[in-house]
Design an enzyme around this catalytic site. Sequence first.
Site, PDB file in Angstrom:
ATOM      1  CE1 TYR A 156      -3.671   2.488   0.568  1.00  0.00           C
ATOM      2  CE2 TYR A 156      -2.733   2.767   2.684  1.00  0.00           C
ATOM      3  CZ  TYR A 156      -3.760   3.076   1.864  1.00  0.00           C
ATOM      4  OH  TYR A 156      -4.754   4.195   2.222  1.00  0.00           O
ATOM      5  NE  ARG A 173      -1.498   5.400   0.915  1.00  0.00           N
ATOM      6  CZ  ARG A 173      -0.612   5.309   1.941  1.00  0.00           C
ATOM      7  NH1 ARG A 173       0.211   4.211   1.845  1.00  0.00           N
ATOM      8  NH2 ARG A 173      -0.696   6.163   3.013  1.00  0.00           N
ATOM      9  CG  ASP A 174      -6.147   5.983  -0.492  1.00  0.00           C
ATOM     10  OD1 ASP A 174      -6.376   5.159  -1.110  1.00  0.00           O
ATOM     11  OD2 ASP A 174      -6.156   5.959   0.642  1.00  0.00           O
ATOM     12  CG  ASP A 226     -11.230   4.518   9.303  1.00  0.00           C
ATOM     13  OD1 ASP A 226     -10.496   3.581   8.810  1.00  0.00           O
ATOM     14  OD2 ASP A 226     -12.063   4.426   9.595  1.00  0.00           O
ATOM     15  CG  ASP A 229      -9.566   2.781  -1.445  1.00  0.00           C
ATOM     16  OD1 ASP A 229     -10.304   1.832  -1.625  1.00  0.00           O
ATOM     17  OD2 ASP A 229      -9.601   3.539  -0.553  1.00  0.00           O
ATOM     18  CB  SER A 284      -5.284   6.880   3.206  1.00  0.00           C
ATOM     19  OG  SER A 284      -6.501   7.371   2.430  1.00  0.00           O
TER      20      SER A 284
END
Length: 662
Positions: free
Chosen positions: A115, A120-121, A392, A170, A127
């Site tokens: 990840y 990313r995201d 989160d 994701d 995140s």
Amino acid sequence: MRRLRVAAAAAALGATWLVPVAAAQSAHAAGTHLANPFVGATPYLNPDYVSEVNAQASADGGTLGTAEAKVSGYQTAIWMDRIGAIAGDSTHRSLQAQLDNAVATGANLFEVVIYDLPGRDCAALASNGEIPATAAGLTEYETQYVDPIASILGNSKYSNLRIAAVIEPDSLPNAVTNQNKPACATAAPYYETGVAYTLNKLHAIPNVYDYLDIGHSGWLGWSSNMGPAAQEFAKVAKATTAGLASVDGFVSDTANTTPLDEPFLPNSTLQVGGNPLDSAKFYQYNPYFDEHSYDEAMHASLVSAGFPSTVGMIVDTSRNGWGGSARPTALNSTPTTVDAYVAANKVDQRPFRGDWCNVNGAGIGARPTAQPYGGSDPIIAFIWVKPPGESDGDYPTATHAHGDPHCDPNGTQTDGNGGTYPTDAIPGYDIPAGQWFAAQFQQLVGNAYPSLGASSGGGDNDTTPPSVPTGLTVTGTTASSVSLSWTASTDDVGVAAYSVYRGGAKVATVTSGTSYTDTGLTASTAYTYTVTAQDAPGNVSAASAAVTATTAASGGGGGGGSVGCTATYSISSDWGSGFNANVTVANTGTKATTAWKVVWSFAGNQTVSNMWNATYTQSGTTVTAVNMGYNGTIAVGSNTSFGFGASYSGSNAAPTLTCTAS
């Protein structure tokens, strides 16, 4: 639709037999690649997470503390969410130390999350990663992140471990639905290239099992998303050296809270007040209300896109239990509008399916389990990817610029159709991603379903499934229904529910009694049924012996009538040289269809390149589309849909469609 997780890199120690042996499987020897690595495995526990859980349980004490302590006995995945996680830090062991511990303690199932993609995201903030979505960032991802991980996992001393890799949560779903966001449009090529590179590196290690993230039913469940998503996954897999074989399976609901099943909403086309249930604001015409139905449908789409039928589906059940006092315990059939009916009967208590950050009222879900619906179902395991109790994300404040507004308990978000909803984040807290969130953990344990509360006769750590249901008998038939009954199963902690399958597809969850009547069937048709039993901890029995029932002829019990259908064509996007189109097939007859076919002829040179939720042939300008195995049955007054992509030059006039049904 966007939502998600984030977790700290974890560390692990200890082993326990928690995944039930649902089928005999030989011991894992070096070089052996199993069909299902979760069957009969000895899971590896995360000592950092175990310490967090035990500290919380000790601090809370009493009944809550006893229930909380049970969580430490279940495996959670280890997150490689930054380059630094590979080497570890003062509070988290390195990846190599984790693997060494697994070998030393006799565990053989190791779960790791890959990840750290460039950009990313792209559709979230809480995140976002450390690597930019640039060519230099892609090189950094490959050489400083993927290569070191692959080198460690490929060490021969770990060859007897079954290493399940959850690859880039994701990522590819954003390449399907969020290309209107500049950050996602920029990141998508790096997602595709980065995931293909990771698959190449990890597939070369025989004891590594690669599972691509597929979002969840509230994200890709619409037909306009599901088919293109399957094509996107196939596109990336085909770009690898091994092609489609580089992917062992797919994982859904990662760090999300979409329930496994909506037991009182099993039929998304059920008519209430003249409208289908999926027209409710909560579902917005998405026909998949839960992960069970979504994963089975996505599996069919993936197979249609070229993946083998043996490809496995996994669900992250760490936070999708939705237990507690708010969970409905029986069907409420009195509401007369779809919105009221859904609100009264759904177990998912979110005001909006797009809520994802530290969701208020969520609970721990089913325990990690292999083959939860039996060996013939494409869902091969439940696992806990997201460690319950880790935040989160936080949200921006006047003195704190970082964070995600979706994590603000006082914030709102929109559904894209003019609706505004609360974020549903737990009020009163602002805790950065991956850090321990005590209040959330307490809530997750209190709302666990099945319950984590004290129980007798084996408790929630019990891994023995109920006995196989016996005596499945047809007690009556009409032209449109079959009634069944069976003998109650036995289990040391009691049977919580039975699942009824027709032709291998689940049609009902029975939480009270040992009988069921299947309705909306076609006259003079043979149907085959099986039943499984599930106990409170989530263990599922093998399927019962099958029984076949043939419905009466038309007129024998009111099941007669005519069969008819219409097909409506619409273009969803057109970029000049190609387009995507949707076709809605509606039942206009007086009894349910069992199959349908749509035929049309293009006026120009349009050529279909792919189709989802239907199979097709094209001869010249004429296209014939036929239902899949899972959507041939359409209830009276209901509809289903399929879509396709095509190329063309010149004009792109809509054709005239002909629909036939049986």
